[in-house]
Scaffold this motif. Structure first.
Motif, PDB file in Angstrom:
ATOM      1  N   SER B  52       0.833  -1.204   0.000  1.00 53.07           N
ATOM      2  CA  SER B  52       0.000   0.000   0.000  1.00 53.07           C
ATOM      3  C   SER B  52       0.865   1.252   0.000  1.00 53.07           C
ATOM      4  O   SER B  52       0.543   2.240  -0.658  1.00 53.07           O
ATOM      5  CB  SER B  52      -0.909   0.016   1.229  1.00 53.07           C
ATOM      6  N   THR B  70      -4.166  -3.132   5.101  1.00 52.24           N
ATOM      7  CA  THR B  70      -5.266  -3.186   4.142  1.00 52.24           C
ATOM      8  C   THR B  70      -6.293  -4.249   4.540  1.00 52.24           C
ATOM      9  O   THR B  70      -5.931  -5.360   4.901  1.00 52.24           O
ATOM     10  CB  THR B  70      -4.722  -3.508   2.742  1.00 52.24           C
ATOM     11  N   ASP B  93      -4.484  -3.400  -4.899  1.00 57.47           N
ATOM     12  CA  ASP B  93      -3.733  -3.698  -3.683  1.00 57.47           C
ATOM     13  C   ASP B  93      -4.641  -4.506  -2.756  1.00 57.47           C
ATOM     14  O   ASP B  93      -5.770  -4.117  -2.500  1.00 57.47           O
ATOM     15  CB  ASP B  93      -3.347  -2.351  -3.040  1.00 57.47           C
TER      16      ASP B  93
HETATM   17 MG    MG Z   1      -1.693  -2.817   2.429  1.00 55.96          MG
END
Ligand code: MG
Ligand code: GTP
Lengths: 652, 236
Positions: B52, B70, B93
């Motif tokens: 990320s 995430t 992602d």
């Molecule tokens: Mg991430």
């Protein structure tokens, strides 16, 4: 070197609110900035830039002076001005106005105007609050470049009209359904897409809207690809799609009008103590829960009441038994903590599973709520507490282990409890409620996603068809909401309120699914009228965190519950999801209850674990869950008093 | 700004040297005449390696020390121009933890290139590269893994305690279709842009290679039609 950008518009005192939903506005963190419309070499840009300010935070109530083992008072001197500015810079906004798809304005009765800009790819920026006016002037300026139209369905929503000449040449073959429908029906759909009955025909309406109303910029790659596959590929994820038979009856059960419900003030300290008898037993637990459901808990007694809601203390416990219980819990906690604390490095070398989990926890703890006062700053001791609780939970529930998302669930609890042991047990209580979200097979998540689908199919056929025909019928975009109970969507005060409301289990089981429906209902016009597809929907939903109004969503969700409860045609599979009594003998004739509803237990496609099966004896399997729209289930012949029904017959 | 995105692409190794002048810019609307082509880029690697952070560094030029891990799937778009062609890179992602595999893998389909990421201070993340590659190829349903554009990113190269040997990773890349390798730092921006652009270059390179064997450039459409006919014939 590029030429100097030309400034077409400039306005200061435009704020981004980091905490939008706080009940008391003085707790909000406002970042002041300036908004610009710039003519650059590359095009016209709207920009918002944070201004240098004196103080970002007025969290005066969050000076952590703590009791017990947890406590951290950030060193204010150490917070240099420059880190604050850096922090604010991350909110800076800049976009080409030709990437703008639509924007939402504040309701007229809102104190000041704000604008939420939404780009073509679904990117949704935080609201820009014009504290000293200027929003109209900016929009006027924009109108020089863009053709803006107000949505017919949502007076706050404005759509930028594209004129894409390609659109007209788009082959009508793309939509075989088109030729099958009579012109009359089509025009009716266009005129009143929101109330005309839909069903399998959303493709028609979407296509017509594309062609006739808001031409779409075509993307070179079929964006439905991913989603199409997503639907096939999430194993165990059941999404029911109706077949398209040659002769289709499209029905839409109108739910009774959504009642207005009101919220109330939080459970106050005096009320709470009044509910305790002389020994400390809680009287009228149900009534207490009702108050909590209606308004949450006053912050001063949250630390105590949460322990009851999360099963740390029994409602029938006494002062005396609670003292004993707590002592037992302290001992038990430290016993388990010692178990991992005393593993030597040598042992750890040969204990890959524990090592792995330790690594995961370490990585996640440093990435949990670091903007919150309680966890911010390097070497903040509260991070260690977070770490130790999660490690101890690993020992407490080694089968489940540590899964990403758990640190998000623990963090608000620790902030409230301010104590390692209490936070641990409350966290364990919360995990008891939601552990299926974290299990290896992800069945709990998949089940909830399909339940949202089933609910939506009945509550809002139109939005449901829209999402289905835009590759979003898997409701994957709700994943984060469900996994960590909206923790990332709201600020701390709101998360705390929302959670305590959910923990009352009022007004029904799975109320959080109705909250999903309520939030999606608020976004409905934005999704449909912007013609968002799979990726845009995902992005928009990811981006609206911190822009959701909690009270509104709670009210709407309760309203939906009331509708489902009052509607005589609510199918049994829907009732079961929210725990409404299913009474097959009463008023609902056999023909209108779900066909094959029973006997689906253990359906191989939705191989539910036992504990889920108990509560969902009739979770419908794919294909036949379309109670509202399949012909054999259509209830044309039965029209209970408070249920209007519209029926459209279409022949192919 | 544009100057420092530079023409000097230096991978630790790799075979980009033969590709035409790199000249790209991230600004929107740079070339109003042509529509940009959408490229789907998937970022994969263990949790915490910095996927990320890399995406955010590349797309918005920022590094956020207070970022979250995430949950679910996120993506960002970035317009780039490489060798005069405009692309919109759609960078996906996902969460790296094994547990969420079944909810992550569907997003691999239709990817144009894949960035496999490890962290230079995390030996396990290097060891898992093969697993990630395998998972990607399987779920993206790619037959010809040798000719798929992978780019390898060794992130956090700013840290002191490197545990992944340069020779080990170079060997790995050699054994894996000579995938270009970049030692990156999302924190101080080292090689981040180069690595993402390398993915586009790698794709162009492999595409050109394939295109020379085909007269019709419109392969996407052909594929799609073929697929639709298939569906029709088997679904009755
Ligand atoms: Mg991430
Ligand atoms: N020193 C250093 N730290 C980095 C770098 N890139 C990321 N980090 C840090 O490493 C941690 C993990 O970064 P993320 O970008 O969240 O990692 P991720 O791969 O997205 O992880 P998941 O979302 O869990 O899959 C964060 O604390 C970052 O601040 C880098 O280049 N150098």
């Amino acid at each position: 070197m590029a030429a100097q950008p030309q400034m077409l518009f400039e306005k200061d005192s435009v704020f981004i609110h980091i905490n939008v939903n706080s009940h008391t506005s003085d707790k909000d963190a406002y970042i002041p900035g300036k908004v610009y419309l710039l003519h650059k070499e590359e095009g016209h840009f709207i920009e918002w830039k944070a201004e240098d300010v004196v103080s970002l935070d007025n969290h005066s109530d969050q000076d952590w002076a703590f009791i017990g083992s947890v406590g951290y008072k950030p060193d204010r001197e150490a917070e240099t001005g420059s880190t604050k500015i850096d922090l604010q810079k991350k909110y800076n906004i800049s976009f080409d106005i030709f990437d703008l798809k639509s924007f939402k304005r504040s309701a007229p009765n809102h104190g000041w105007a704000y604008i939420i800009f939404i780009l073509k790819d679904g990117t949704t920026y935080p609201a820009l609050h014009f504290h000293t006016g200027g929003s109209k002037a900016l929009l006027k300026e924009l109108e020089n470049f863009l053709h803006i139209k107000r949505s017919a369905n949502d007076s706050r929503l404005f759509i930028i009209q594209d004129h894409d000449p390609d659109m007209l040449s788009k082959s009508f073959d793309e939509l075989q359904l088109f030729s099958d429908s009579s012109g009359d029906l089509v025009s009716k759909f266009i005129k009143d897409p929101y109330t005309t009955t839909l069903g399998g025909f959303s493709k028609v309406t979407n296509f017509l809207r594309d062609v006739l109303m808001q031409p779409e910029v075509s993307v070179s790659r079929p964006r439905e690809e991913v989603a199409e596959l997503l639907q096939e590929d999430i194993p165990g994820m059941e999404i029911s799609h109706q077949d398209e038979p040659g002769f289709e009856v499209v029905t839409k059960t109108r739910l009774p009008k959504r009642p207005d419900v009101s919220r109330a003030t939080p459970l106050a300290s005096e009320v709470w103590s009044k509910h305790m008898d002389t020994d400390g037993r809680i009287k009228d637990v149900d009534q207490i829960k009702e108050v909590i459901f209606r308004g949450g808990i006053d912050a001063t007694i949250r630390i105590e009441v949460w322990k009851f809601l999360l099963g740390y203390y029994d409602w029938s416990s006494t002062y005396k038994s609670r003292t004993e219980e707590r002592k037992r819990k302290v001992d038990d906690y430290f016993r388990m903590k010692l178990q991992w604390k005393t593993i030597s490095l040598e042992q750890e070398k040969r204990f890959s599973l524990l090592r792995e989990r330790k690594g995961l926890i370490e990585k996640d703890v440093t990435r949990t709520d670091r903007t919150h006062k309680f966890f911010e700053g390097e070497g903040n001791p509260n991070l260690q507490v977070l770490n130790d609780i999660l490690m101890t939970y690993c020992m407490y529930n080694f089968d489940l282990g540590y899964v990403q998302g758990m640190s998000d669930l623990l963090s608000p609890i620790l902030v409230v409890m301010e104590n390692e042991v209490d936070a641990f047990w409350c966290f364990a209580g919360l995990m008891d409620r939601v552990y299926t979200n974290f299990e290896m097979d992800q069945k709990g998540m998949k089940l909830q996603l399909s339940q949202i689908h089933q609910l939506m199919q009945f509550v809002d056929t139109e939005l449901c068809s829209y999402l289905e025909s835009h590759e979003s019928g898997n409701f994957y975009f709700c994943f984060r909401w469900l996994l960590i109970l909206f923790k990332r969507e709201f600020n701390f005060p709101d998360v705390q309120r929302l959670w305590e409301v959910l923990w009352t289990e009022k007004p029904c089981k799975n109320f959080h699914l109705l909250i999903c429906l309520a939030i999606l209902d608020s976004e409905k016009s934005t999704l449909i009228e912007n013609k968002f597809g799979f990726t845009e929907i995902l992005k928009h939903i990811n981006d609206i965190c911190f822009a959701i109004n909690l009270d509104e969503s709670l009210k709407k969700a309760e309203g939906i519950f009331e509708q489902l409860k009052q509607c005589k045609k609510t199918p049994s599979h829907v009732k079961e999801i929210i725990g409404l009594q299913v009474t097959p003998t009463r008023s609902i004739p056999k023909s209108s209850s779900m066909p094959n509803t029973f006997g689906r237990e253990g359906s191989p496609r939705l191989d539910l674990p036992i504990h889920l099966r108990e509560n969902n004896t009739s979770a419908p399997s794919s294909g036949s869950g379309t109670a509202v729209t399949t012909p054999e289930d259509s209830s044309i012949e039965i029209l209970p008093e408070n249920t209007e029904q519209s029926v459209t017959l279409v022949c192919n | 700004m544009r100057g420092d995105s530079g023409c000097d692409r230096v991978g630790v190794m790799g075979n980009l040297q033969f590709i035409g002048l790199l000249n790209w810019s991230s600004e929107n609307g740079e070339d109003m005449s042509g529509k940009s082509k959408l490229l789907k880029v998937v970022l994969l690697g263990d949790g915490g390696v910095g996927k990320s952070s890399l995406m955010n560094r590349f797309v918005s030029g920022k590094f956020d020390v207070q970022s979250f891990h995430t949950i679910g799937v996120e993506f960002l778009n970035k317009d780039v121009s490489v060798d005069g062609d405009n692309y919109t890179m759609q960078i996906w992602d996902t969460a790296g933890q094994e547990r969420f595999k079944s909810l992550r893998t569907p997003f691999y389909r239709g990817a144009d290139c894949c960035l496999l990421t490890y962290a230079v201070d995390d030996i396990q993340s290097f060891k898992n590269l093969s697993m990630w590659k395998k998972e990607f190829l399987y779920f993206a349903d790619i037959q010809d893994g040798m000719n798929f554009p992978f780019v390898i990113l060794g992130n956090k190269c700013d840290v002191q305690n490197k545990v992944v040997n340069d020779s080990d990773i170079q060997e790995w890349c050699r054994l894996n279709g000579n995938a270009p390798l970049f030692l990156t730092s999302a924190k101080d921006a080292t090689n981040v842009e180069k690595a993402f652009i390398a993915a586009v270059l790698r794709l162009k390179e492999l595409e050109d290679f394939i295109e020379t064997r085909q007269t019709n450039a419109d392969t996407v459409d052909l594929k799609k039609k073929a697929k639709m006919t298939n569906n029709n014939s088997c679904c009755n």
